[in-house]
Write a protein that holds these residues in place. Structure first.
Motif, mmCIF file in Angstrom:
data_model
loop_
_atom_site.group_PDB
_atom_site.id
_atom_site.type_symbol
_atom_site.label_atom_id
_atom_site.label_comp_id
_atom_site.label_asym_id
_atom_site.label_seq_id
_atom_site.Cartn_x
_atom_site.Cartn_y
_atom_site.Cartn_z
ATOM 1 N N THR A 104 1.226 -1.372 -0.107
ATOM 2 C CA THR A 104 -0.137 -0.183 -0.380
ATOM 3 C C THR A 104 1.166 1.095 -0.604
ATOM 4 O OG1 THR A 104 -1.390 -1.464 1.189
ATOM 5 C CG2 THR A 104 -1.827 1.508 0.986
ATOM 6 N N ILE A 106 1.433 5.309 0.794
ATOM 7 C CA ILE A 106 0.970 5.882 1.399
ATOM 8 C C ILE A 106 1.555 7.688 1.438
ATOM 9 C CG2 ILE A 106 0.405 6.507 4.048
ATOM 10 C CD1 ILE A 106 -0.838 3.707 3.714
ATOM 11 N N VAL B 174 8.156 4.436 -2.745
ATOM 12 C CA VAL B 174 7.968 4.383 -4.115
ATOM 13 C C VAL B 174 7.822 5.359 -4.486
ATOM 14 C CG1 VAL B 174 6.700 3.143 -6.111
ATOM 15 C CG2 VAL B 174 7.696 2.548 -3.893
ATOM 16 N N TYR B 177 5.835 8.427 -2.384
ATOM 17 C CA TYR B 177 4.957 7.685 -1.560
ATOM 18 C C TYR B 177 5.964 6.535 -0.082
ATOM 19 C CZ TYR B 177 1.358 8.566 -4.614
ATOM 20 O OH TYR B 177 -0.002 9.050 -5.262
ATOM 21 N N PHE B 178 5.145 6.598 0.629
ATOM 22 C CA PHE B 178 5.667 5.473 1.855
ATOM 23 C C PHE B 178 5.087 4.838 1.487
ATOM 24 C CE2 PHE B 178 7.963 8.605 4.375
ATOM 25 C CZ PHE B 178 7.191 9.553 4.799
ATOM 26 N N VAL B 179 5.842 3.350 1.686
ATOM 27 C CA VAL B 179 5.264 1.962 1.370
ATOM 28 C C VAL B 179 4.463 1.016 2.385
ATOM 29 C CG1 VAL B 179 5.933 -0.110 0.720
ATOM 30 C CG2 VAL B 179 6.997 2.010 -0.379
ATOM 31 N N ALA B 180 3.706 0.583 2.694
ATOM 32 C CA ALA B 180 3.156 0.171 4.172
ATOM 33 C C ALA B 180 2.592 -1.708 3.156
ATOM 34 C CB ALA B 180 2.081 0.491 4.696
ATOM 35 N N PRO B 181 2.537 -2.695 4.818
ATOM 36 C CA PRO B 181 1.984 -3.207 3.755
ATOM 37 C C PRO B 181 0.285 -3.165 3.472
ATOM 38 C CG PRO B 181 2.930 -3.795 5.593
ATOM 39 C CD PRO B 181 2.266 -2.352 5.481
ATOM 40 N N PRO B 182 -0.159 -4.338 2.609
ATOM 41 C CA PRO B 182 -1.349 -3.972 2.375
ATOM 42 C C PRO B 182 -1.937 -4.479 3.171
ATOM 43 C CG PRO B 182 -0.677 -6.640 1.605
ATOM 44 C CD PRO B 182 0.342 -5.794 2.453
ATOM 45 N N GLY B 183 -3.118 -3.426 3.245
ATOM 46 C CA GLY B 183 -3.990 -3.249 4.216
ATOM 47 C C GLY B 183 -3.926 -3.412 5.574
ATOM 48 N N ASN B 184 -4.903 -4.146 6.326
ATOM 49 C CA ASN B 184 -4.703 -4.601 7.639
ATOM 50 C C ASN B 184 -4.097 -6.113 7.987
ATOM 51 O OD1 ASN B 184 -4.368 -2.149 9.019
ATOM 52 N ND2 ASN B 184 -6.331 -2.270 9.566
#
Lengths: 455, 200
Positions: A104, A106, B174, B177-184
């Protein structure tokens, strides 16, 4: 030392909230409080959102909107949806889901920016009503300058809570539908969800209190993962924000710092003309019907177009509104164009209406000219009239002769006319029109024929 | 007794505990109903106004409430030293397992062991002493800032334009953008993959 504990609040947010509350007939709470709403999500870096859950800035208002029914949309009913409350809160960041790479992305640019949440009571009964109510809210927010309220750009975000129940029974379990980025999808999603719930219940199933996303490609709502069940936000008072205190003319402290004081009465005096008042004014000012007024405001840019034409033409407002709604808007809708994309400018339409008004051309000729103008080839109405020889016959004598010729050449039709056959006169008029190459005003033809036949 | 373990409750625990561990009798209750008519009051989440607590100067404000190291150690000390009146708890004062699981999910803590849960229960019981105070007709104190008004700033942009500096906080970005794992990711998966910090 103590001051360092306190957060600050943007004054403009407060003013916008108060004005929106006033426009929506709410009670403005002179003292409102801030709370923390806790949940974990990657676009919420702090792990909580500051909102006003216990005591919001405004409550108990209502929004009035008009529903047009019937085939010609001429039967108008006024409906009201109650406003539960309006609260100030923080926005989260924006998430972009990249399912392909299982990540995702952000964007935190909007995190912490002030938001206004308007909570409506469940008084709306279907997708169309919801769309009309939200459209009205959109127009109010735009008139106030609170927001540009463009749904496609996320300036106005709408989540719909939908439930069904048998009349007389309490409200059913509700689902929350998200990802609605246009009024059309809002209506579609709500109607789909209502039907889905009814079908589910009729088949003996039950409705889960869950969040669903609207899939606009499939036209349906899909369940979003919710194994957690009902969220517990663990609301707590926001320790860093003291109460928000508002004043009015009576409670205003004498030595008040104007920068620190928000005066509700002063803001009320500054409220601009709201859409409902604008509509009424247009009806009075131009002698148009309420439903015309409604359409003028409902279509973006149409009111401005209409008013530009009025300014530049001699034609009566009633005629202008007819052309703007029945011709211009019709053409725009056919090709799914916005008013701003119209190939016919207000000036061009004004010129056309002047020609019509001075009886230089007939209405059917005017329609032809409009068709030509729509091609957007840069020609003026006058040029098109000349090119296509659409000018009305100015020679009265010549027209009288054509009428006489028609009478002389069609004795049977004349007989029918004299026998009071209502359709016969139109036939005669049609004959004259053909011989005049459509360059004669039908009303004038009728007048001449009737005189000649001593009717 | 219904247990509402909210951060406010932890706050009450942590600060009251901090106070008592240093000075056993600094908790002075201005108004208390006589033992024979101990009454349960409504507002369990709010601090009773009549309760005055003095903080020692070194109170650590920075502690997160969801942190594992926080209240647990302190409460044990408090349990030994306090002379404050105690309320008889209803039931066994036990927190149901389902509730513990729910709390773990919400606050992302891991109670790990039966001992940790017991500490939680003791902490709750300690905080329940607040019920000893008669707060009928007394408005809850929700914020020490209650007599002040929030400061309103003018709508001017005074800072920003520091994209690069902010993005440097993350070693993986990226396209800005900061990158986070998908959803919760639901908790059971996490629990299995990462060793719990509070595991004993």
């Amino acid at each position: 030392m103590e001051g360092e504990l306190s957060g600050v609040l943007n004054r403009r947010c407060v003013e916008a909230a108060v004005m929106t509350g006033l426009a929506l007939n709410c009670h403005i709470n002179k003292k409102s409080l801030f709370d923390r709403k806790h949940y974990f999500y990657s676009d919420l870096p702090a792990g909580y959102q500051i909102t006003q859950q216990r005591l919001p800035i405004a409550a108990n208002g209502h929004l009035t909107y008009s529903v047009y029914m019937g085939k010609k949309r001429s039967q108008m009913t006024t409906k009201t949806v109650r406003i539960k409350q309006i609260q100030l809160e923080q926005d989260s960041g924006k998430s972009l889901h990249d399912d392909l790479r299982s990540q995702t992305l952000i964007d935190l640019n909007r995190a912490g920016v002030g938001l206004l949440e308007v909570v409506l009571e469940p008084d709306l009964c279907c997708g169309e009503e919801a769309a009309i109510a939200v459209r009205e809210l959109q127009m109010i927010l735009q008139a106030l300058g609170t927001s540009q309220a463009n749904m496609a750009e996320g300036q106005l975000r709408v989540d719909a809570n939908v439930s069904v129940h048998h009349p007389g029974e309490p409200l059913g379990v509700r689902t929350e539908v998200k990802n609605l980025n246009s009024l059309r999808f809002l209506a579609k999603a709500i109607d789909y969800e209502i039907q889905r719930q009814i079908t589910e219940l009729e088949n003996g199933g039950e409705i889960l209190n869950e969040t669903r996303s609207f899939d606009y490609k499939l036209g349906c709502t899909v369940s979003m993962r919710d194994k957690e069940g009902k969220q517990d936000y663990r609301f707590m008072p926001e320790p860093n924000l003291p109460p928000l205190v508002l004043y009015d003319a009576t409670s205003l402290p004498a030595d008040a710092d104007s920068q620190q004081v928000v005066n509700i009465d002063q803001l009320r005096d500054m409220l601009p003309e709201l859409p409902s008042a604008t509509r009424e004014r247009l009806v009075q000012q131009y002698g148009i019907l309420p439903e015309h007024s409604f359409t003028l405001l409902n279509e973006v840019g149409l009111l401005e177009f209409f008013q530009s034409v009025i300014k530049e033409t001699r034609a009566e407002p009633k005629r202008v509104i007819n052309w703007v709604l029945n011709t211009l808007l019709y053409y725009l809708k056919q090709q799914n164009l916005a008013v701003s994309e119209s190939p016919v400018t207000p000036a061009a339409l004004a010129e056309l209406l002047d020609l019509l008004d001075s009886k230089a051309i007939s209405s059917s000729a005017a329609k032809q000219v409009f068709e030509e103008l729509w091609k957007g080839e840069g020609k003026t109405a006058a040029q098109i009239v000349t090119e296509q020889q659409l000018e009305l016959m100015q020679d009265r004598e010549a027209l009288e002769q054509l009428c006489q010729a028609a009478i002389d050449g069609h004795p049977q039709v004349v007989m029918d006319v004299k026998n009071r056959n209502p359709k016969a006169i139109n036939k005669l008029i049609g004959l004259v029109r053909r011989t005049s190459l459509s360059r004669a005003d039908p009303t004038l033809i009728k007048e001449i024929l009737e005189r000649k036949l001593s009717l | 007794m219904s247990v509402q373990a909210s951060p406010t409750l932890f706050m009450a625990m942590a600060t009251a505990a901090t106070a008592t561990s240093a000075h056993p009798d600094v908790v002075s209750i201005a108004r208390v109903a006589p033992p024979s008519s101990l009454r349960r009051t409504r507002s369990k989440e709010m601090w009773a106004r009549a309760l005055r607590v003095r903080f020692p100067a070194t109170l650590n404000r920075g502690r997160g409430f969801a942190s594992k190291a926080g209240p647990q150690g302190k409460v044990q000390e408090a349990g030994q030293g306090t002379h404050s009146p105690r309320l008889a708890t209803q039931g066994a004062g036990r927190v149901p397992a389902a509730k513990i699981e729910h709390l773990e999910r919400l606050a992302l803590v891991n109670f790990g062991s039966r001992e940790a849960v017991a500490r939680l229960e003791k902490a709750i019981a300690f905080a329940d002493q607040l019920h000893a105070v008669d707060t009928d007709g007394v408005e809850p104190l929700e914020s020490v800032l209650e007599d002040r008004c929030v400061y309103l700033r003018s709508d001017n942009v005074a800072e920003g334009n520091c994209t690069e500096e902010l993005l440097r906080n993350s070693h993986h970005v990226v396209e800005e953008y900061f990158v986070a794992p998908p959803g919760n990711i639901s908790l059971p998966d996490l629990v299995n993959k990462t060793p719990s910090p509070t595991a004993e």
